[in-house]
Design a protein around this motif. Sequence first.
Motif, PDB file in Angstrom:
ATOM      1  N   GLY A 124     -86.135  70.639  28.021  1.00 56.94           N
ATOM      2  CA  GLY A 124     -86.893  69.952  28.951  1.00 56.94           C
ATOM      3  C   GLY A 124     -87.358  68.768  28.315  1.00 56.94           C
ATOM      4  O   GLY A 124     -88.071  68.033  28.963  1.00 56.94           O
ATOM      5  N   ARG A 125     -87.452  68.515  26.954  1.00 57.17           N
ATOM      6  CA  ARG A 125     -87.800  67.632  26.216  1.00 57.17           C
ATOM      7  C   ARG A 125     -87.029  66.358  25.896  1.00 57.17           C
ATOM      8  O   ARG A 125     -87.486  65.252  25.441  1.00 57.17           O
ATOM      9  N   GLU A 126     -85.829  66.514  26.490  1.00 58.64           N
ATOM     10  CA  GLU A 126     -84.801  65.492  26.483  1.00 58.64           C
ATOM     11  C   GLU A 126     -85.290  64.438  27.203  1.00 58.64           C
ATOM     12  O   GLU A 126     -85.678  64.450  28.458  1.00 58.64           O
ATOM     13  N   ARG A 152     -96.505  60.238  38.393  1.00 61.57           N
ATOM     14  CA  ARG A 152     -96.973  59.905  39.924  1.00 61.57           C
ATOM     15  C   ARG A 152     -97.159  58.227  39.645  1.00 61.57           C
ATOM     16  O   ARG A 152     -97.497  57.749  38.475  1.00 61.57           O
ATOM     17  N   ASP A 153     -97.339  57.672  41.050  1.00 56.98           N
ATOM     18  CA  ASP A 153     -97.982  56.404  40.790  1.00 56.98           C
ATOM     19  C   ASP A 153     -99.376  56.208  39.907  1.00 56.98           C
ATOM     20  O   ASP A 153     -99.660  55.160  39.412  1.00 56.98           O
ATOM     21  N   ASP A 154    -100.086  57.085  40.198  1.00 53.72           N
ATOM     22  CA  ASP A 154    -101.546  57.218  39.440  1.00 53.72           C
ATOM     23  C   ASP A 154    -101.223  57.473  38.277  1.00 53.72           C
ATOM     24  O   ASP A 154    -102.452  57.546  37.482  1.00 53.72           O
ATOM     25  N   GLY A 155    -100.148  57.873  37.719  1.00 54.42           N
ATOM     26  CA  GLY A 155    -100.104  58.334  36.227  1.00 54.42           C
ATOM     27  C   GLY A 155    -100.210  59.763  35.921  1.00 54.42           C
ATOM     28  O   GLY A 155     -99.824  60.183  34.941  1.00 54.42           O
ATOM     29  N   SER A 156    -100.394  60.589  36.954  1.00 55.24           N
ATOM     30  CA  SER A 156    -100.573  62.106  36.797  1.00 55.24           C
ATOM     31  C   SER A 156     -99.408  62.691  36.817  1.00 55.24           C
ATOM     32  O   SER A 156     -98.244  62.066  37.331  1.00 55.24           O
ATOM     33  N   ALA A 157     -99.493  63.819  36.154  1.00 56.13           N
ATOM     34  CA  ALA A 157     -98.027  64.615  36.021  1.00 56.13           C
ATOM     35  C   ALA A 157     -97.738  65.159  37.511  1.00 56.13           C
ATOM     36  O   ALA A 157     -98.361  65.698  38.401  1.00 56.13           O
ATOM     37  N   PRO A 158     -96.444  64.963  37.634  1.00 53.34           N
ATOM     38  CA  PRO A 158     -95.891  65.521  39.078  1.00 53.34           C
ATOM     39  C   PRO A 158     -96.005  67.123  39.302  1.00 53.34           C
ATOM     40  O   PRO A 158     -96.055  67.683  38.174  1.00 53.34           O
ATOM     41  N   LEU A 159     -96.262  67.561  40.433  1.00 54.93           N
ATOM     42  CA  LEU A 159     -96.261  69.111  40.603  1.00 54.93           C
ATOM     43  C   LEU A 159     -94.958  69.670  41.089  1.00 54.93           C
ATOM     44  O   LEU A 159     -94.602  69.227  42.149  1.00 54.93           O
ATOM     45  N   ALA A 160     -94.301  70.590  40.386  1.00 53.37           N
ATOM     46  CA  ALA A 160     -93.173  71.428  40.716  1.00 53.37           C
ATOM     47  C   ALA A 160     -93.246  72.815  41.405  1.00 53.37           C
ATOM     48  O   ALA A 160     -94.086  73.506  40.645  1.00 53.37           O
ATOM     49  N   ASN A 204     -92.232  72.049  29.330  1.00 52.60           N
ATOM     50  CA  ASN A 204     -91.980  71.289  28.465  1.00 52.60           C
ATOM     51  C   ASN A 204     -91.801  69.663  28.871  1.00 52.60           C
ATOM     52  O   ASN A 204     -91.877  68.859  28.089  1.00 52.60           O
ATOM     53  N   ALA A 205     -91.090  69.718  30.093  1.00 44.56           N
ATOM     54  CA  ALA A 205     -90.696  68.236  30.555  1.00 44.56           C
ATOM     55  C   ALA A 205     -91.912  67.559  31.265  1.00 44.56           C
ATOM     56  O   ALA A 205     -92.003  66.295  31.403  1.00 44.56           O
ATOM     57  N   GLY A 206     -93.155  68.149  31.196  1.00 44.25           N
ATOM     58  CA  GLY A 206     -94.259  67.433  31.679  1.00 44.25           C
ATOM     59  C   GLY A 206     -94.698  67.602  32.973  1.00 44.25           C
ATOM     60  O   GLY A 206     -95.536  67.105  33.466  1.00 44.25           O
ATOM     61  N   TYR A 207     -94.137  68.515  33.538  1.00 45.02           N
ATOM     62  CA  TYR A 207     -94.411  68.860  34.996  1.00 45.02           C
ATOM     63  C   TYR A 207     -95.959  69.751  34.896  1.00 45.02           C
ATOM     64  O   TYR A 207     -95.786  70.803  34.202  1.00 45.02           O
ATOM     65  N   ARG A 208     -96.571  69.830  36.158  1.00 40.79           N
ATOM     66  CA  ARG A 208     -97.382  70.911  36.350  1.00 40.79           C
ATOM     67  C   ARG A 208     -96.473  71.908  37.166  1.00 40.79           C
ATOM     68  O   ARG A 208     -95.844  71.384  38.131  1.00 40.79           O
ATOM     69  N   HIS A 263     -79.578  72.127  33.091  1.00 45.62           N
ATOM     70  CA  HIS A 263     -79.563  70.574  32.898  1.00 45.62           C
ATOM     71  C   HIS A 263     -79.650  69.718  34.346  1.00 45.62           C
ATOM     72  O   HIS A 263     -80.427  68.944  34.374  1.00 45.62           O
ATOM     73  N   TYR A 264     -78.637  70.247  35.165  1.00 49.65           N
ATOM     74  CA  TYR A 264     -78.484  69.721  36.380  1.00 49.65           C
ATOM     75  C   TYR A 264     -79.908  70.013  37.295  1.00 49.65           C
ATOM     76  O   TYR A 264     -80.298  69.220  37.955  1.00 49.65           O
ATOM     77  N   LEU A 265     -80.401  71.178  37.225  1.00 47.55           N
ATOM     78  CA  LEU A 265     -81.769  71.425  37.793  1.00 47.55           C
ATOM     79  C   LEU A 265     -82.804  70.499  37.412  1.00 47.55           C
ATOM     80  O   LEU A 265     -83.544  70.069  38.434  1.00 47.55           O
ATOM     81  N   LEU A 266     -83.038  70.353  36.296  1.00 46.38           N
ATOM     82  CA  LEU A 266     -84.020  69.577  35.756  1.00 46.38           C
ATOM     83  C   LEU A 266     -83.794  68.131  36.192  1.00 46.38           C
ATOM     84  O   LEU A 266     -84.629  67.441  36.511  1.00 46.38           O
ATOM     85  N   GLY A 267     -82.688  67.757  36.069  1.00 46.62           N
ATOM     86  CA  GLY A 267     -82.253  66.416  36.427  1.00 46.62           C
ATOM     87  C   GLY A 267     -82.460  65.783  37.916  1.00 46.62           C
ATOM     88  O   GLY A 267     -82.765  64.599  38.255  1.00 46.62           O
ATOM     89  N   ALA A 268     -82.437  66.939  38.527  1.00 45.48           N
ATOM     90  CA  ALA A 268     -82.311  66.661  40.308  1.00 45.48           C
ATOM     91  C   ALA A 268     -83.669  66.375  40.583  1.00 45.48           C
ATOM     92  O   ALA A 268     -83.803  65.582  41.399  1.00 45.48           O
ATOM     93  N   ALA A 269     -84.666  66.601  39.862  1.00 46.15           N
ATOM     94  CA  ALA A 269     -86.142  66.291  40.281  1.00 46.15           C
ATOM     95  C   ALA A 269     -86.249  64.745  40.121  1.00 46.15           C
ATOM     96  O   ALA A 269     -87.053  64.091  40.717  1.00 46.15           O
ATOM     97  N   ARG A 270     -85.375  64.011  39.114  1.00 45.10           N
ATOM     98  CA  ARG A 270     -85.479  62.666  39.039  1.00 45.10           C
ATOM     99  C   ARG A 270     -84.553  61.738  40.058  1.00 45.10           C
ATOM    100  O   ARG A 270     -84.406  60.650  39.795  1.00 45.10           O
ATOM    101  N   VAL A 271     -83.900  62.490  40.758  1.00 44.80           N
ATOM    102  CA  VAL A 271     -82.799  61.841  41.619  1.00 44.80           C
ATOM    103  C   VAL A 271     -83.518  60.949  42.806  1.00 44.80           C
ATOM    104  O   VAL A 271     -84.761  61.251  43.233  1.00 44.80           O
TER     105      VAL A 271
END
Length: 521
Positions: free
Chosen positions: A9-11, A19-27, A46-50, A210-218
Amino acid sequence: MDDLTAPTGREEALRALPRDDGSAPLALVLGATGYLGGRLVPRLLNAGYRVRVLARDARRVAAFDWGSGVEVVEGDAADPAAVGIAVRDVDVLYYLVHSMGAGKGFERADRAAATTVADAAAAVGRIVYLGGLHPDGVRLSPHLRSRVEVGRILLDSGVPTLVLQAGVVIGSGSASFEMVRHLTEVLPYMPAPKWVRNRIQPIAVRDVLHYLLGAARVSADVSRAVDIGGPDVLRYGQMMNGYAVEAGLKQRGIAALPVLTPRLASHWVNLVTPIPRRVAMPLVESLQNECIVKDHDVDALIPPPEEGLTPYRRAVDLALGKVKLDAIETSWQDGEVLGVPSDPLPNDPDWAGRTVFTDVRTARTDASPTSLWRVVQGIGGERGWYSNPLLWAVRGWADKLVGGVGLRRGRRHRDRLVVGDAVDFWRVEAIEPGTLLRLRAEMKVPGLAWLEMRVAPDGAGSRYDQRAVFFPRGLAGRLYWLAVLPFHGFIFAGMVNSITGAAEAADAEAADAEAAEPATV
């Protein structure tokens, strides 16, 4: 969480985009206590999500190493009120629930849960769903058909949705890996259904993550289904013999027989492996068709790992390494078994007016509470049940013959237990380290059953209390208790004597080892 294998998750390519306000996104993760959900959550952190999870029992979430780092909403995916609370302010929703081990009515249950989530998720930024790899234009098995329908419901929600369609998942603790593993290790020659000749495209669990983590950034303008698979296209027989090579076994002879229907094959898998019939059936049914990746469109959305996708035999080697190190993160056993009671053992005063049978035994031992607890916590699996092994084996086979989980399901870790862990045909309902272990029965019985073990200091030694509790269901439950009652003297009395004896032997061994150490000045 620091000992997670790749992806961690740290990759950089998998890190959360603020988010636009700089806060961590919520999953939000639905299915967080299951095989993949339990591995995805710590990597999201690890990737920085709440992270928020929706779970039936907050105690089960708390038992995970990452449990204290997430927000928990108690409830079910089919409960509109709970889902409505869970989806508030969510940026990405992971839908990892399905009824693979369910009985009749699973399609209706899957449809209801997916519809509830789709209706409630209007303000969610993205939905990610893990579906099943399948061919087009053919008749699918009921479970694959249901997973396709769930994907369609989520895609029709109006929320940007990415459906990742994966085939056989290979990783330590996965049902598919355990089926391959036990079939190969137990059978030097295997009569098999004709589907062993079908081509399938397995994928390593690390690549699924890997694909599940990457899917959040699509990108938000992407809403579609894509196939994901590993680099190897194999026949099922080749998968078994690929496992044999990595495990140091001889190649297995395999005969494809047209007479083995999916139902007969699932019975066969149920008897030969720890996989119960209701889980084996959808696995077997999904192998009836060739399931290979139709295109590589996913590469434009989520680039593959820098080191490339994991070859099948490498995935097997990694899984075997985890098994040998007793380091399995999650297991197919982690999912609840449908039809098994989820309500905890009632308090004794609540028994008033109810029929209940108990077997209570107590013993005092010179063993220390620490040694006694160590034996109690290590019960089951490779160590067995500290009483007549033949009687336990017979009970396990009897459970298998009626489609139960049987005694060979084992346990995820040799020495550690947490709430929700499977222990052969029991599940940990409650654990108070050093004091209490309560197991809830998941074998097929006409009623509800628990086995409770307690440890307490007693002078220079300790006291061991053991209690079996059975709430019968109708006449069948009462007859069942009377039928097994003669064996309790062998089983439960033997357990008490052997458990306390093992603890005393451990203390004696430790004392001998200490006495043998050279004195130091």
